[in-house]
Scaffold this motif. Structure first.
Motif, mmCIF file in Angstrom:
data_model
loop_
_atom_site.group_PDB
_atom_site.id
_atom_site.type_symbol
_atom_site.label_atom_id
_atom_site.label_comp_id
_atom_site.label_asym_id
_atom_site.label_seq_id
_atom_site.Cartn_x
_atom_site.Cartn_y
_atom_site.Cartn_z
ATOM 1 N N THR A 1 4.923 -10.300 10.947
ATOM 2 C CA THR A 1 3.564 -9.704 11.040
ATOM 3 C C THR A 1 3.079 -9.188 12.063
ATOM 4 O O THR A 1 2.325 -8.104 11.726
ATOM 5 C CB THR A 1 2.653 -11.067 10.916
ATOM 6 N N THR A 2 3.787 -9.534 13.112
ATOM 7 C CA THR A 2 3.407 -8.591 14.375
ATOM 8 C C THR A 2 3.748 -7.155 14.361
ATOM 9 O O THR A 2 2.973 -5.994 14.555
ATOM 10 C CB THR A 2 3.896 -9.430 15.551
ATOM 11 N N VAL A 3 4.909 -7.092 14.069
ATOM 12 C CA VAL A 3 5.542 -5.698 13.601
ATOM 13 C C VAL A 3 4.724 -4.966 12.415
ATOM 14 O O VAL A 3 4.185 -3.794 12.519
ATOM 15 C CB VAL A 3 6.884 -5.930 13.247
ATOM 16 N N LEU A 4 4.435 -5.747 11.510
ATOM 17 C CA LEU A 4 3.695 -4.850 10.243
ATOM 18 C C LEU A 4 2.286 -4.528 10.971
ATOM 19 O O LEU A 4 1.655 -3.385 10.475
ATOM 20 C CB LEU A 4 3.556 -6.191 9.277
ATOM 21 N N ASN A 5 1.446 -5.493 11.900
ATOM 22 C CA ASN A 5 0.276 -5.102 12.029
ATOM 23 C C ASN A 5 0.594 -3.777 13.055
ATOM 24 O O ASN A 5 -0.575 -2.818 12.851
ATOM 25 C CB ASN A 5 -0.234 -6.235 13.269
ATOM 26 N N HIS A 6 1.401 -3.449 13.561
ATOM 27 C CA HIS A 6 1.812 -2.440 14.195
ATOM 28 C C HIS A 6 1.844 -1.048 13.443
ATOM 29 O O HIS A 6 1.244 -0.204 13.527
ATOM 30 C CB HIS A 6 2.787 -2.380 15.358
ATOM 31 N N LEU A 7 2.599 -1.258 12.437
ATOM 32 C CA LEU A 7 3.028 -0.497 11.732
ATOM 33 C C LEU A 7 1.919 0.111 10.627
ATOM 34 O O LEU A 7 1.778 1.356 10.602
ATOM 35 C CB LEU A 7 4.071 -0.842 10.587
ATOM 36 N N VAL A 8 1.187 -0.884 10.139
ATOM 37 C CA VAL A 8 0.085 -0.368 9.265
ATOM 38 C C VAL A 8 -0.996 0.631 10.173
ATOM 39 O O VAL A 8 -1.918 1.241 9.522
ATOM 40 C CB VAL A 8 -0.827 -1.411 8.458
ATOM 41 N N TRP B 1 -2.185 5.438 -5.840
ATOM 42 C CA TRP B 1 -3.024 5.878 -4.611
ATOM 43 C C TRP B 1 -1.980 5.496 -3.398
ATOM 44 O O TRP B 1 -2.076 5.859 -2.309
ATOM 45 C CB TRP B 1 -4.012 4.928 -4.541
ATOM 46 N N PHE B 2 -0.760 4.921 -3.577
ATOM 47 C CA PHE B 2 -0.135 4.483 -2.421
ATOM 48 C C PHE B 2 1.277 5.377 -2.468
ATOM 49 O O PHE B 2 1.580 5.702 -3.629
ATOM 50 C CB PHE B 2 0.330 2.944 -2.257
ATOM 51 N N ASP B 3 2.016 5.729 -1.385
ATOM 52 C CA ASP B 3 2.991 6.467 -1.255
ATOM 53 C C ASP B 3 4.284 5.665 -0.634
ATOM 54 O O ASP B 3 5.336 6.149 -0.607
ATOM 55 C CB ASP B 3 2.779 7.801 -0.644
ATOM 56 N N ARG B 4 4.036 4.396 -0.417
ATOM 57 C CA ARG B 4 4.924 3.657 0.061
ATOM 58 C C ARG B 4 4.845 2.126 -0.112
ATOM 59 O O ARG B 4 3.677 1.725 -0.182
ATOM 60 C CB ARG B 4 4.992 4.021 1.724
ATOM 61 N N VAL B 5 5.635 1.181 -0.291
ATOM 62 C CA VAL B 5 5.539 -0.070 -0.098
ATOM 63 C C VAL B 5 6.431 -0.850 0.702
ATOM 64 O O VAL B 5 7.367 -0.569 1.140
ATOM 65 C CB VAL B 5 5.927 -0.658 -1.674
ATOM 66 N N VAL B 6 5.549 -1.784 1.291
ATOM 67 C CA VAL B 6 6.414 -2.647 2.544
ATOM 68 C C VAL B 6 6.174 -3.900 2.194
ATOM 69 O O VAL B 6 4.980 -4.546 1.755
ATOM 70 C CB VAL B 6 5.779 -2.711 4.074
ATOM 71 N N ILE B 7 7.047 -4.507 1.901
ATOM 72 C CA ILE B 7 7.322 -6.014 1.451
ATOM 73 C C ILE B 7 7.525 -6.990 2.517
ATOM 74 O O ILE B 7 8.549 -7.040 3.029
ATOM 75 C CB ILE B 7 7.891 -6.360 0.152
ATOM 76 N N ARG C 1 -1.393 5.179 3.494
ATOM 77 C CA ARG C 1 -1.298 4.757 2.289
ATOM 78 C C ARG C 1 -0.081 4.042 1.859
ATOM 79 O O ARG C 1 0.521 4.159 0.736
ATOM 80 C CB ARG C 1 -1.149 6.235 1.521
ATOM 81 N N ALA C 2 0.258 3.101 2.602
ATOM 82 C CA ALA C 2 1.263 2.071 2.307
ATOM 83 C C ALA C 2 0.590 0.732 1.568
ATOM 84 O O ALA C 2 -0.393 0.279 2.144
ATOM 85 C CB ALA C 2 1.899 1.787 3.490
ATOM 86 N N LEU C 3 1.296 0.613 0.520
ATOM 87 C CA LEU C 3 0.865 -0.809 -0.185
ATOM 88 C C LEU C 3 1.627 -1.820 0.637
ATOM 89 O O LEU C 3 2.833 -1.822 0.728
ATOM 90 C CB LEU C 3 1.355 -0.690 -1.648
ATOM 91 N N LEU D 1 -5.212 -2.196 0.134
ATOM 92 C CA LEU D 1 -3.802 -1.787 -0.149
ATOM 93 C C LEU D 1 -3.111 -2.981 0.550
ATOM 94 O O LEU D 1 -1.887 -2.852 0.961
ATOM 95 C CB LEU D 1 -3.593 -0.519 0.367
ATOM 96 N N VAL D 2 -3.593 -4.222 0.413
ATOM 97 C CA VAL D 2 -2.816 -5.351 0.867
ATOM 98 C C VAL D 2 -2.848 -6.267 -0.377
ATOM 99 O O VAL D 2 -3.808 -6.798 -0.925
ATOM 100 C CB VAL D 2 -3.718 -5.998 1.996
ATOM 101 N N VAL D 3 -1.659 -6.714 -0.872
ATOM 102 C CA VAL D 3 -1.534 -7.651 -1.807
ATOM 103 C C VAL D 3 -0.928 -8.689 -1.486
ATOM 104 O O VAL D 3 0.041 -8.772 -0.612
ATOM 105 C CB VAL D 3 -0.583 -7.089 -2.986
ATOM 106 N N GLU D 4 -1.388 -10.025 -1.582
ATOM 107 C CA GLU D 4 -0.979 -11.180 -1.108
ATOM 108 C C GLU D 4 -0.274 -11.839 -2.115
ATOM 109 O O GLU D 4 -1.030 -12.012 -3.480
ATOM 110 C CB GLU D 4 -2.061 -11.812 -0.576
ATOM 111 N N MET D 5 0.847 -12.344 -1.954
ATOM 112 C CA MET D 5 1.639 -13.249 -3.021
ATOM 113 C C MET D 5 1.695 -14.610 -2.340
ATOM 114 O O MET D 5 2.582 -14.925 -1.469
ATOM 115 C CB MET D 5 2.805 -12.530 -3.549
#
Ligand SMILES: Nc1nc2c(ncn2[C@@H]2O[C@H](COP(=O)(O)OP(=O)(O)OP(=O)(O)O)[C@@H](O)[C@H]2O)c(=O)[nH]1
Length: 804
Positions: free
Chosen positions: A469-476, A543-549, A483-485, A508-512
């Motif tokens: 999550t720390t990395v993701l936070n930086h990335l987003v 609307w999004f051009d990339r997905v990060v799971i 436009r990353a989902l 653009l945040v989907v929570e599963m």
């Protein structure tokens, strides 16, 4: 036998779930009104707004008379469809009647059987008139033969019901959302702007040139604003094929409620709240309404107290009305789809959804529709300009220069002389299919066709607490990721990561949640990705051009990769770009020793992010580097401190290629391929994770005493550290205005971080523990122990446990 003028369909077979209960008597004025309009005896009224509706009953209301009731019966499902009858054949029910399995079905109507086969209602059994109630109820025999003569007139129904496959079972809302007027539109003028708006409501703009009542019949609700304890019931998954035409309707609930409130004013919108089922719940679940908050992205329901705050709603949802680019394009529904808030209506409630949406869209679109009722296009533009100007609170009409465009996008109502419903209106935009149709039918222009246009998907994995999550936070936060989902998977029913991801575009945040992508909710990933381009579409464009799971920390990446690489419905849309694995430089060695998942995660990665290097010395860093290099020789190892990593080093690394991975990886993937069939259902694969590992969510309504909290965590790490695989929480501490975020990984608790403010309206302490061999009660017990002698600690936390 002489056929009676009205026909009520009584029971076909006992169907105890299908109950519509009338709750309110007509006032003498209303009764007189109905009498004058309908003629004949009035037995009473039951309608959507007055009904308690239990599942699998569908009711459509035209003003104050039921004119459509659809009863969907149990397996193998039978829909009894009463088509809108002309007034002289409509029927009012007795006020307060318990209307059971009763539909307005007229002779010649057809009954739509499960799977879409039509059966004509062509014979009757003996009338049951004189049953003591004075009602003229008749049974209708259903002749099981195909009726083609009504099939075309039924097509509208099939098209109009939005559907997105069987996603209803992910987060089933099994009770009615109800909005309704508290009174006639112009009855309570309040101040200049709103009064003007009311005048618009009072305008005779309905399809039948009657005063428009967009949200249903006149009705008075007792507001039930989140105070109630609500029971939910499980919707059973239907065996057999999904009857898509009658599957769930997805709506942007926040917008739906928000705009209704915006237009009508909060005191004029009555609401009733939802029955929500947790995904995968097997039994009736009691949900405290306050538990459902706007923080809950799965359903995105506005909490009752937020609804009362009209200002907040206006701020939050004004865009839906006033954004100049948006309004002119009749893509309002697309915007709703973009809202993070969305809700799943069970099939039974689709009609209600339509009614509500008819109200919302009605205010924005229906006036266009009025050209079919002799309203000129310029009136349309003008009306919109007025409405929007009011919403803006200023005179900016510029943004609405294109309001006339509405006019070009409308099609004729579909026939039968009825007002165009939501479905038809949206059909107008596309190629004859509602936008919510599945991709293959939608004709969306931006859905990629060739290999070069596939949307890249990156999987961010790594063991519990290793820093994903720390990395993701930086990335987003980086511009290239705007436009990353982001798809976040968490074990527990209470998710926290979405609160901890700070991004401006929360849509653009989907929570599963509620399971692990690699096993229990694996099918959901496929569905989510399949539907995402349409769900997150604007102007018909993906609307999004990339997905990060982001996977859970215990995820076995192999089945996820297998899904991404082999699902035939994903293949035309996506390409697997890279697997990124975080490895904790401090705890990594021990984790790799003890956790096979961690080994797999590192082995399949294209990029290994060695996190927390600030916590280790050079020697131990080298040791773990060597180990990782042996495990996955092809993957560059990038040292990362506090998530700071250059996105360019992680993304667009090329199509993910198992051939470049070690033999082990190929073996794992081959194993997945061989066993893929076993994971299609939502059962839990108990072998995938250590049976002793479970996630436990603790929620506390009242703030915790800091000292007790501190002692508690100290005690836990001292005695249970090795089995405390992961702890994270948003904690409301006595004396703190903002929450403290607490992270722990085994024996290490990272220094708590005090956030600037609460990320959402939910102010409860929510903690997720992923533990091994620790009973949830033990966790609570230790807290109880630590709070002895301290005041003001409420231990009545909601306890919930989920075994990943
Ligand atoms: N000192 C230090 N702490 C870090 C670093 N990266 C992450 N952390 C901390 O490690 C803790 C866990 O980080 P997360 O990013 O939440 O880990 P995660 O992998 O997303 O955790 P799960 O979602 O539970 O699997 C947090 O307290 C972070 O602040 C780092 O490079 N240095």
């Amino acid at each position: 036998m002489e056929a009676p003028a009205r026909i009520g369909l009584d029971h076909l077979e006992p169907q105890p779930q299908a109950i519509v209960t009338g709750q309110r008597r007509l006032s003498p004025e209303q009764e007189a009104d109905v009498r004058s309009k309908r003629g004949g005896d009035i037995v009473g009224v039951a309608g959507v707004a007055q009904c308690v509706i239990e599942r699998r009953v569908r009711v459509e209301v035209q003003r104050d008379v039921i004119d459509r009731v659809e009863v969907q019966r149990g397996q193998p499902g039978l829909h009894c469809v009463g088509e809108r009858a002309p007034p002289d054949r409509q029927r009012c029910f007795r006020a307060g009647d318990r209307v059971e399995r009763r539909a307005i079905i007229t002779e010649g109507d057809d009954v739509l059987q499960h799977g879409g086969r039509h059966t004509e209602v062509s014979s009757w059994r003996s009338p049951q008139a004189g049953n003591g109630s004075g009602s003229d109820v008749h049974s209708v025999g259903v002749k099981a033969e195909a009726a083609t003569k009504h099939a075309s007139s039924r097509r509208r129904r099939e098209d109009v019901v939005p559907m997105l496959g069987d996603e209803v079972f992910e987060a089933a809302v099994v009770g009615p959302v109800m909005l309704g007027h508290r009174g006639p539109p112009a009855a309570h003028p309040r101040g200049g702007r709103l009064a003007a708006r009311h005048r618009q409501f009072a305008d005779p703009v309905g399809a039948r040139r009657e005063p428009e009542m967009p949200l249903g019949p006149h009705d008075i609700f007792e507001p039930a604003l989140g105070q109630e304890r609500i029971k939910s019931r499980r919707i059973e998954r239907r065996a057999g094929a999904i009857d898509e035409a009658f599957d769930p309707i997805f709506l942007g609930f926040g917008l739906m409620v928000g705009i209704a409130v915006q237009l009508l004013g909060p005191q004029r919108v009555a609401r009733r709240f939802l029955f929500v089922e947790h995904p995968g719940g097997e039994h009736e679940v009691e949900v405290d309404a306050p538990v459902i908050g706007s923080h809950d992205h799965r359903i995105g329901i506005q909490a009752g107290d937020e609804l009362l705050d009209r200002g907040q709603l206006l701020r939050g949802h004004r865009r839906g009305l006033v954004d100049d680019h948006d309004v002119g394009k009749l893509d309002l529904l697309d915007q709703q789809a973009d809202e993070a808030a969305r809700i799943v209506f069970p099939h039974a409630l689709a009609a209600i959804g339509e009614e509500i949406l008819a109200g919302i869209i009605g205010q924005q679109v229906e006036r266009v529709d009025h050209r079919h009722h002799r309203v000129e296009p310029r009136d349309v533009a003008q009306r919109h300009a007025v409405l929007v100007t009011e919403g803006e609170g200023g005179g900016d009409r510029q943004g609405f220069g294109n309001a006339g465009r509405f006019d070009h996008q409308m099609v004729e109502p579909p026939g039968l002389g009825e007002r165009a419903h939501l479905g038809e209106q949206i059909v107008a935009q596309g190629d004859g299919k509602p936008w919510w149709h599945r991709g293959e039918a939608c004709g969306m222009s931006s859905v990629p066709e060739g290999p070069g246009t596939h949307i890249p998907v990156s999987v961010l994995t790594g063991f519990l607490g290793s820093g994903k999550t720390t990395v993701l936070n930086h990335l987003v936060r980086s511009p290239g990721m705007a436009r990353a989902l982001v798809v976040i998977n968490e074990f527990g029913a209470v998710g926290l990561d979405h609160e901890l991801i700070a991004r401006s575009n929360e849509d653009l945040v989907v929570e599963m949640m509620g399971g692990c992508l690699c096993c229990t909710i694996r099918g959901d990933l496929s569905r989510t990705l399949r539907d995402a381009p349409w769900r997150f579409a604007r102007d018909g464009e993906c609307w999004f051009d990339r997905v990060v799971i982001e996977t859970t920390g215990l995820a076995d990446p192999a089945p996820i990769l297998h899904t991404l690489m082999t699902d035939p419905q994903l293949a035309p849309l996506y390409r697997l770009d890279a697997v990124i694995a975080t490895v904790d430089a401090a705890a990594g060695m021990a984790t790799l020793d003890a956790q096979p998942e961690a080994v797999k995660q590192a082995a399949v990665a294209d990029r290994l992010l060695l996190t927390k290097t600030d916590l280790t010395d050079a020697t131990s860093q080298q040791a773990i580097r060597d180990r990782l290099a042996a495990l996955n020789p092809g993957a560059p190892i990038i040292a990362v401190t506090n998530g700071a990593v250059d996105p360019a080093s992680l993304f667009d690394v090329g199509l993910w290629d198992p051939a470049s991975k070690s033999e082990d990886v190929n073996r794992w993937l081959a194993h997945e391929a061989a066993h893929a069939g076993h994971h299609h259902h939502h059962h839990h694969d108990v072998n995938r994770h250590d049976a002793g590992i479970r996630a436990t969510c603790l929620t506390f309504d009242t703030p915790l005493e800091p000292l007790a909290f501190d002692r508690w965590l100290g005690l836990l790490t001292m005695f249970k550290g090795a089995d405390l695989l992961r702890v994270k929480g948003i904690v409301n501490l006595v004396g703190h205005d903002a929450p403290v975020v607490s992270h722990g990984v085994q024996h290490v608790f990272h220094p708590p971080i005090e956030l600037d403010r609460w990320p959402s309206a939910d102010r409860r302490t929510r903690m997720v523990f992923v533990t091994r061999n620790i009973d949830p009660e033990e966790l609570r017990g230790t807290l109880a122990l630590m709070t002895v002698g301290l005041n003001g600690v409420d231990l009545q936390g909601l306890i919930e446990s989920v075994t990943p």
